[in-house]
Design a protein around this motif. Sequence first.
Motif, PDB file in Angstrom:
ATOM      1  N   UNK A  34       0.835  -1.207   0.000  1.00 45.78           N
ATOM      2  CA  UNK A  34       0.000   0.000   0.000  1.00 45.78           C
ATOM      3  C   UNK A  34       0.868   1.255   0.000  1.00 45.78           C
ATOM      4  N   UNK A  35       1.894   1.274   0.835  1.00 46.81           N
ATOM      5  CA  UNK A  35       2.773   2.434   0.896  1.00 46.81           C
ATOM      6  C   UNK A  35       3.453   2.685  -0.438  1.00 46.81           C
ATOM      7  N   UNK A  36       3.942   1.611  -1.076  1.00 43.12           N
ATOM      8  CA  UNK A  36       4.621   1.756  -2.359  1.00 43.12           C
ATOM      9  C   UNK A  36       3.677   2.271  -3.438  1.00 43.12           C
ATOM     10  N   UNK A  37       2.460   1.751  -3.474  1.00 41.37           N
ATOM     11  CA  UNK A  37       1.505   2.174  -4.508  1.00 41.37           C
ATOM     12  C   UNK A  37       1.015   3.597  -4.261  1.00 41.37           C
ATOM     13  N   UNK A  38       0.884   3.979  -3.007  1.00 39.76           N
ATOM     14  CA  UNK A  38       0.448   5.345  -2.721  1.00 39.76           C
ATOM     15  C   UNK A  38       1.553   6.358  -3.010  1.00 39.76           C
ATOM     16  N   UNK A  39       2.795   5.979  -2.756  1.00 37.11           N
ATOM     17  CA  UNK A  39       3.904   6.909  -2.961  1.00 37.11           C
ATOM     18  C   UNK A  39       4.377   6.946  -4.409  1.00 37.11           C
ATOM     19  N   UNK A  40       4.553   5.771  -5.011  1.00 39.14           N
ATOM     20  CA  UNK A  40       5.187   5.698  -6.330  1.00 39.14           C
ATOM     21  C   UNK A  40       4.311   5.100  -7.423  1.00 39.14           C
ATOM     22  N   UNK A  41       3.338   4.280  -7.038  1.00 33.89           N
ATOM     23  CA  UNK A  41       2.506   3.609  -8.034  1.00 33.89           C
ATOM     24  C   UNK A  41       3.095   2.305  -8.537  1.00 33.89           C
ATOM     25  N   UNK A  42       4.167   1.822  -7.932  1.00 33.38           N
ATOM     26  CA  UNK A  42       4.786   0.576  -8.370  1.00 33.38           C
ATOM     27  C   UNK A  42       5.629  -0.031  -7.256  1.00 33.38           C
ATOM     28  N   UNK A  43       5.933  -1.316  -7.432  1.00 33.78           N
ATOM     29  CA  UNK A  43       6.951  -1.993  -6.646  1.00 33.78           C
ATOM     30  C   UNK A  43       7.399  -3.212  -7.439  1.00 33.78           C
ATOM     31  N   UNK A  44       8.480  -3.828  -7.010  1.00 35.57           N
ATOM     32  CA  UNK A  44       8.954  -5.065  -7.619  1.00 35.57           C
ATOM     33  C   UNK A  44       8.644  -6.207  -6.670  1.00 35.57           C
ATOM     34  N   UNK A 238      -6.085   7.623  -3.718  1.00 37.06           N
ATOM     35  CA  UNK A 238      -5.036   7.267  -2.776  1.00 37.06           C
ATOM     36  C   UNK A 238      -3.834   6.668  -3.505  1.00 37.06           C
ATOM     37  N   UNK A 239      -4.105   5.727  -4.402  1.00 41.01           N
ATOM     38  CA  UNK A 239      -3.049   5.087  -5.187  1.00 41.01           C
ATOM     39  C   UNK A 239      -2.683   5.979  -6.360  1.00 41.01           C
ATOM     40  N   UNK A 240      -1.385   6.066  -6.651  1.00 44.69           N
ATOM     41  CA  UNK A 240      -0.906   6.852  -7.787  1.00 44.69           C
ATOM     42  C   UNK A 240      -0.516   5.910  -8.930  1.00 44.69           C
ATOM     43  N   UNK A 241      -1.008   6.139 -10.127  1.00 45.34           N
ATOM     44  CA  UNK A 241      -0.570   5.302 -11.247  1.00 45.34           C
ATOM     45  C   UNK A 241       0.885   5.600 -11.587  1.00 45.34           C
ATOM     46  N   UNK A 242       1.588   4.597 -12.076  1.00 45.54           N
ATOM     47  CA  UNK A 242       3.022   4.733 -12.309  1.00 45.54           C
ATOM     48  C   UNK A 242       3.318   5.177 -13.733  1.00 45.54           C
TER      49      UNK A 242
END
Length: 317
Positions: A34-44, A238-242
């Motif tokens: 959740x933190x990664x998607x809200x801040x950056x919109x992605x994770x690995x 809340x979530x940011x698209x990457x």
Amino acid sequence: MGSQTATQIPVIDLTGENSKPGSSYWVSAYKKIRQALEQHGFFVAEYDKLPLELHDNILSDVAELFELPYETKIQNTSDKPAHGYIGKIAAIPLHEGMGIDRATHLEECEKFTKLMWPSGNDRFCGNAHNYSKLMAELEQMVVRMVFESYGVSSYYNAHVETATYLLRFLSYQKPEIDEANLAFVTHTDKSFISILHQNHVLGLELRTADGNWVGFRPSPTSFVILAGDACMAWSNDRVKPCYHRVIMKGKEARYALGFFSFQRNKLIEPPKELVNEDHPLQYKPFDHMGLLQFYDSVDVRKRAEHTMTKAYCGVST
């Protein structure tokens, strides 16, 4: 805005026991997601359910697919934007893409295979179908974690029941001398969730919250998970698209697979639990395929902007 090291990319381990729902790690992981998607919109995601043999075979299949004649590849048509063959475009001459809609259904993989290889290609068909089923499992795990992180698990089953998946095969050729190395323009996906996987050739770049670009270093167990514009709207902003792009710098072709989730036969809207005084309603209920059609109808220079989703289904203020 300069590039920074790939160490900035959030990496979340979803291997083995770490992917067991309800475990202490599961709770920790969904908070990180959740933190990664809200801040950056992605994770690995580090994910070990894809056998190395299938990883190698499916990427070999992608290379074989794009060696087919142009006249064969253009038979991959669709009435849905960005679902069929894309290639020979002046703005992105290094890129070609093809797709199997509803790729978790064996009959759809069979239809695509028969179109490309009328005499048959059982290996390709089986690999595409098995890969799609594994990616659907990963996508559903991530979505479940996102729903749990927001306390809206009661909506998860209905969401999965109306989900459908597009598997796209992607080719990025090395640039010739004096040819631009931009292989795919900066954009956000219009999916709910996207999963990108590839061969060893570098090129994918992701934009972080501070506006810097970071390069992704691939491995057979690494999957880039991107939030799409539909996820942004569902989460009530809340979530940011990457934002991401492909810049070719090497001397080899980059082959990749994109796995995209969509909602069919059901309107997307934020759960009531995600609407409150601090987060007033931002989006009206909308049809996912309608969103794709809307993007396809606007000026090509604006299609990369996730703000176009607001133009399509945003609440007037």
